[in-house]
Design a protein around this motif. Sequence first.
Motif, PDB file in Angstrom:
ATOM      1  N   PRO A  32       0.807  -1.231   0.000  1.00  0.00           N
ATOM      2  CA  PRO A  32       0.000   0.000   0.000  1.00  0.00           C
ATOM      3  C   PRO A  32       0.833   1.272   0.000  1.00  0.00           C
ATOM      4  O   PRO A  32       0.410   2.292  -0.569  1.00  0.00           O
ATOM      5  N   ALA A  84       1.650   1.613  -3.641  1.00  0.00           N
ATOM      6  CA  ALA A  84       0.440   1.718  -4.456  1.00  0.00           C
ATOM      7  C   ALA A  84      -0.265   3.060  -4.286  1.00  0.00           C
ATOM      8  O   ALA A  84      -0.953   3.528  -5.195  1.00  0.00           O
ATOM      9  N   SER A  85      -0.109   3.687  -3.143  1.00  0.00           N
ATOM     10  CA  SER A  85      -0.865   4.907  -2.852  1.00  0.00           C
ATOM     11  C   SER A  85      -0.117   6.193  -3.182  1.00  0.00           C
ATOM     12  O   SER A  85      -0.652   7.285  -2.964  1.00  0.00           O
TER      13      SER A  85
END
Length: 312
Positions: A185, A188-189
């Motif tokens: 994450p 990905a963020s």
Amino acid sequence: MLRTILIAAAVLAAVLAGAFWWLFMADSRAPAEAKGLLSLEDWRAQLPADASELPIEIRVLEIGRDKAPGFAARAGGFGTDWNTTYNSVQIVWPDKTLIVDGAIDAETAAGMKQSETGWAFDPAAYETLTAAMLAADKVLLTHEHLDHVMAVARHPDPEGLAPRLVLNAPQIAAMPLFTRGPLDPAIASIAPRLDGSVQQVAPGVIVIPVPGHTPGSQLVYIRLRDDGEFLLIGDVAWSLGAIETLTTRPVLTQYIVFDPNEDRTAVKAQLRALYDLMQANPDLAVIPAHDGDHIKALIAEGRLTEGFTPAP
């Protein structure tokens, strides 16, 4: 009967010759001109006025290597070898560093092996790279293919790495394709920090978008304090010879290797623009990411330094 067999054989030979020409030779030549595509003057205009702000050296860390037939990298390159390198580049200032490209990890390198005698992967160099990324001020990518992103996509400390990533939107969008599992994450963020324009990302380091090989492909222009100029071109070409002969990869390579296919029209125009740029500026070091022989020659000349420096 014999006449029918001979006609059939002739037709088959013509079909095979046509198929060979299409797969290995066709649609590979750069156009006669590509005016306005690349401008060294525009990049120089963005450089800081104070030369003391410029970086002092460029280092290259080889993570792995391989060997493949020359015609894979350049249509018509029969009878030659293409000595492939998988590497990362470190741009060094007295007080900071910047990393370009995340090279390849052991699993990916093994999966892409072409030669039993020419292939190698260096686990210690990969560890050096992942550590250097955490010490770097910024981390860039020339483009989003797996052999350039793995130390990003599979970094052991994604939360530590994420704030340092300076990527464009297509590069971020493509990252999940190369993780073989959920993308952490923290990676990905991240939001894009490049807007798709020609922009200076650090003193003396300018990114130039060149969509074609991939949607997120970009060149990285570097001006050193000693006035040395360098252009990292990622995979616009896999060898300097492709630029010098104005000849891109064969259609066969595109069908076998790329998914999705690259924009061959755009890449061929970029080849012409790079050729013209080199002719007009012979001191500019143009560096295809995978041209092992060319990179070794630049190291031997003292223009590049082998291996990464410890964090300032």
